[in-house]
Design a protein around this motif. Structure first.
Motif, mmCIF file in Angstrom:
data_model
loop_
_atom_site.group_PDB
_atom_site.id
_atom_site.type_symbol
_atom_site.label_atom_id
_atom_site.label_comp_id
_atom_site.label_asym_id
_atom_site.label_seq_id
_atom_site.Cartn_x
_atom_site.Cartn_y
_atom_site.Cartn_z
ATOM 1 N N LYS A 134 -14.296 29.249 20.555
ATOM 2 C CA LYS A 134 -14.210 28.137 19.614
ATOM 3 C C LYS A 134 -12.954 27.321 19.925
ATOM 4 C CE LYS A 134 -16.508 30.692 15.900
ATOM 5 N NZ LYS A 134 -17.774 29.946 16.039
ATOM 6 N N VAL A 135 -12.990 26.036 19.616
ATOM 7 C CA VAL A 135 -11.855 25.142 19.873
ATOM 8 C C VAL A 135 -11.540 24.348 18.613
ATOM 9 C CG1 VAL A 135 -10.996 23.199 21.233
ATOM 10 C CG2 VAL A 135 -12.426 24.936 22.323
ATOM 11 N N VAL A 136 -10.264 24.337 18.251
ATOM 12 C CA VAL A 136 -9.785 23.499 17.156
ATOM 13 C C VAL A 136 -8.968 22.369 17.775
ATOM 14 C CG1 VAL A 136 -8.338 23.399 15.100
ATOM 15 C CG2 VAL A 136 -9.722 25.436 15.555
ATOM 16 N N PRO A 137 -9.394 21.117 17.621
ATOM 17 C CA PRO A 137 -8.672 20.016 18.266
ATOM 18 C C PRO A 137 -7.285 19.823 17.678
ATOM 19 C CG PRO A 137 -10.326 19.156 16.757
ATOM 20 C CD PRO A 137 -10.540 20.638 16.826
ATOM 21 N N GLY A 138 -6.391 19.285 18.507
ATOM 22 C CA GLY A 138 -5.020 19.051 18.063
ATOM 23 C C GLY A 138 -4.546 17.650 18.400
ATOM 24 N N LEU A 139 -3.452 17.265 17.816
ATOM 25 C CA LEU A 139 -2.839 15.961 18.076
ATOM 26 C C LEU A 139 -2.281 15.946 19.498
ATOM 27 C CD1 LEU A 139 -2.266 13.369 16.421
ATOM 28 C CD2 LEU A 139 -0.024 14.331 15.893
ATOM 29 N N MET A 140 -2.649 14.928 20.288
ATOM 30 C CA MET A 140 -2.235 14.856 21.682
ATOM 31 C C MET A 140 -0.878 14.171 21.828
ATOM 32 S SD MET A 140 -5.791 13.742 23.554
ATOM 33 C CE MET A 140 -7.299 14.677 23.352
ATOM 34 N N SER A 141 -0.150 14.555 22.878
ATOM 35 C CA SER A 141 1.181 13.984 23.086
ATOM 36 C C SER A 141 1.127 12.478 23.306
ATOM 37 C CB SER A 141 1.875 14.664 24.262
ATOM 38 O OG SER A 141 1.113 14.533 25.449
ATOM 39 N N LEU A 142 0.048 11.978 23.898
ATOM 40 C CA LEU A 142 -0.014 10.527 24.113
ATOM 41 C C LEU A 142 -0.122 9.795 22.784
ATOM 42 C CD1 LEU A 142 -3.204 9.334 23.865
ATOM 43 C CD2 LEU A 142 -3.431 10.658 25.953
ATOM 44 N N GLN A 143 -0.764 10.417 21.786
ATOM 45 C CA GLN A 143 -0.815 9.808 20.452
ATOM 46 C C GLN A 143 0.569 9.812 19.799
ATOM 47 O OE1 GLN A 143 -3.989 12.713 19.514
ATOM 48 N NE2 GLN A 143 -4.966 11.029 18.424
ATOM 49 N N VAL A 144 1.286 10.934 19.963
ATOM 50 C CA VAL A 144 2.618 11.024 19.371
ATOM 51 C C VAL A 144 3.574 10.050 20.065
ATOM 52 C CG1 VAL A 144 4.518 12.577 18.791
ATOM 53 C CG2 VAL A 144 2.171 13.436 18.798
ATOM 54 N N LEU A 145 3.428 9.888 21.378
ATOM 55 C CA LEU A 145 4.269 8.950 22.116
ATOM 56 C C LEU A 145 4.103 7.536 21.595
ATOM 57 C CD1 LEU A 145 6.094 8.359 24.698
ATOM 58 C CD2 LEU A 145 3.926 7.776 25.819
ATOM 59 N N THR A 146 2.854 7.079 21.491
ATOM 60 C CA THR A 146 2.633 5.698 21.050
ATOM 61 C C THR A 146 3.037 5.508 19.595
ATOM 62 O OG1 THR A 146 0.289 6.223 20.622
ATOM 63 C CG2 THR A 146 0.826 5.213 22.738
ATOM 64 N N ALA A 147 2.861 6.540 18.769
ATOM 65 C CA ALA A 147 3.306 6.444 17.378
ATOM 66 C C ALA A 147 4.830 6.355 17.301
ATOM 67 C CB ALA A 147 2.803 7.642 16.584
ATOM 68 N N SER A 148 5.518 7.141 18.115
ATOM 69 C CA SER A 148 6.984 7.131 18.091
ATOM 70 C C SER A 148 7.536 5.776 18.508
ATOM 71 C CB SER A 148 7.530 8.226 19.007
ATOM 72 O OG SER A 148 7.214 9.511 18.518
ATOM 73 N N HIS A 149 6.849 5.124 19.464
ATOM 74 C CA HIS A 149 7.288 3.800 19.918
ATOM 75 C C HIS A 149 6.648 2.664 19.118
ATOM 76 C CE1 HIS A 149 9.760 4.667 23.435
ATOM 77 N NE2 HIS A 149 8.898 5.597 23.814
ATOM 78 N N ALA A 150 5.693 3.017 18.228
ATOM 79 C CA ALA A 150 4.989 2.018 17.415
ATOM 80 C C ALA A 150 4.318 0.956 18.291
ATOM 81 C CB ALA A 150 5.926 1.374 16.402
ATOM 82 N N ILE A 151 3.545 1.425 19.292
ATOM 83 C CA ILE A 151 2.790 0.526 20.159
ATOM 84 C C ILE A 151 1.342 1.001 20.229
ATOM 85 C CG2 ILE A 151 4.767 -0.120 21.586
ATOM 86 C CD1 ILE A 151 3.661 1.873 23.715
ATOM 87 N N PRO A 152 0.403 0.096 20.486
ATOM 88 C CA PRO A 152 -0.977 0.527 20.707
ATOM 89 C C PRO A 152 -1.127 1.141 22.099
ATOM 90 C CG PRO A 152 -0.815 -1.848 20.979
ATOM 91 C CD PRO A 152 0.546 -1.364 20.531
ATOM 92 N N LEU A 153 -2.090 2.008 22.220
ATOM 93 C CA LEU A 153 -2.310 2.674 23.498
ATOM 94 C C LEU A 153 -2.860 1.720 24.548
ATOM 95 C CD1 LEU A 153 -2.345 5.288 25.146
ATOM 96 C CD2 LEU A 153 -4.504 5.889 24.039
ATOM 97 N N ASN A 154 -3.731 0.821 24.146
ATOM 98 C CA ASN A 154 -4.334 -0.103 25.107
ATOM 99 C C ASN A 154 -4.045 -1.554 24.713
ATOM 100 O OD1 ASN A 154 -6.222 0.417 22.839
ATOM 101 N ND2 ASN A 154 -7.468 -1.137 23.879
ATOM 102 N N SER A 155 -4.075 -2.430 25.698
ATOM 103 C CA SER A 155 -4.004 -3.865 25.419
ATOM 104 C C SER A 155 -5.337 -4.319 24.846
ATOM 105 C CB SER A 155 -3.681 -4.631 26.700
ATOM 106 O OG SER A 155 -2.417 -4.250 27.212
ATOM 107 N N LEU A 156 -5.341 -5.489 24.235
ATOM 108 C CA LEU A 156 -6.533 -5.977 23.545
ATOM 109 C C LEU A 156 -7.745 -6.011 24.466
ATOM 110 C CD1 LEU A 156 -7.725 -7.203 20.952
ATOM 111 C CD2 LEU A 156 -7.042 -9.462 21.823
ATOM 112 N N ALA A 157 -8.789 -5.270 24.097
ATOM 113 C CA ALA A 157 -10.072 -5.236 24.803
ATOM 114 C C ALA A 157 -9.957 -4.738 26.245
ATOM 115 C CB ALA A 157 -10.735 -6.613 24.780
#
Length: 255
Positions: A134-157
């Protein structure tokens, strides 16, 4: 045996989902990899996270020595596959004295699905004994990185690509994308790029105590990050970091 791989984010107990907490509480045994004195903090963090979830009887915390890759094997994938074989055997050896254990859990940094081999190692276990995985998903470091810098992961579209330092060094910037997330990079591979027009958002120990962040044009921030990273690793004995590279973006604001 039921084996649950529990994504725990980047070492902050606040990253745990309710599902992760329930899985930890339900386990008979929690496997704790030990990676030597210089990385004892990682094992201790797993123990603290487990302790923060416990109500009533606690699961057994079962430590085992984490094997290391054999540097004498020249081919990268062969070297890693042999390493995974050794880790699977280490799990089996650690569990052998406890045949009565029915629910085993292992806490995985981030999420087991992204640049993590715990699922592949668990597959080896399933070949030698009956296993309900079984697998329980977790928060990924790339999500924490972008949250810490307050930036979106991708450019528009626009798409983005997650890659490794080794691929960036060996193959350069991939075609068709302007945003790269680079993981598993112990050699600051961004230094191999022509920095013109590239911005970087970097983080070490993201989401954890002692988080370090930096960002800016690669030409300015790159040398600074190299120094900061070396100092942090020497001071703490280990480092986990990640960074986002974007072409044609202003580092002063979210694109």
């Amino acid at each position: 045996m039921e084996l649950t791989l529990v994504g725990i984010g980047t070492g902050n107990p606040d990253h745990l989902t309710l599902q992760a907490i329930e899985a930890i509480r339900a386990a008979d045994i929690l496997l704790i990899p030990e990676k030597g004195e210089d990385r004892q903090e990682l094992a201790d963090l797993r123990r603290r996270i487990a302790a923060s979830c416990v109500e009533g009887e606690a699961p057994r915390l079962l430590s085992f020595p984490m094997p290391e890759r054999d540097p004498a094997v020249p081919d990268y994938k062969t070297r890693v596959n042999l390493w995974h074989d050794a880790i699977a055997q280490a799990w089996l050896d650690a569990l052998a004295p406890y045949p009565e254990a029915r629910k085993v859990a292992l806490l995985v940094w981030g999420d087991p699905a992204l640049f993590d081999s715990t699922l592949r190692i668990a597959g080896r276990i399933g070949k030698v004994r009956p296993l309900d995985l079984k697998v329980v998903p977790g928060l990924m470091s790339l999500q924490v990185l972008t949250a810490s810098h307050a930036i979106p992961l991708n450019s528009l579209a626009e798409p983005f690509l997650v890659t490794t330092g080794r691929h960036l060094r060996e193959h350069g910037w991939p075609r068709g994308v302007d945003t790269l997330v680079v993981m598993l990079d112990g050699e600051c591979s961004f230094t191999t790029l022509d920095p013109a027009g590239i911005s970087i958002w970097w983080g070490a120990y993201v989401g954890m105590e002692g988080e370090i962040l930096d960002h800016g044009p690669l030409s300015d921030a790159g040398p600074r990050i190299v120094r900061t990273r070396a100092e942090a690793r020497a001071r703490r004995g280990w480092i986990m970091d990640i960074y986002l590279l974007r072409r044609g973006a202003s580092p002063a604001s979210a694109p």
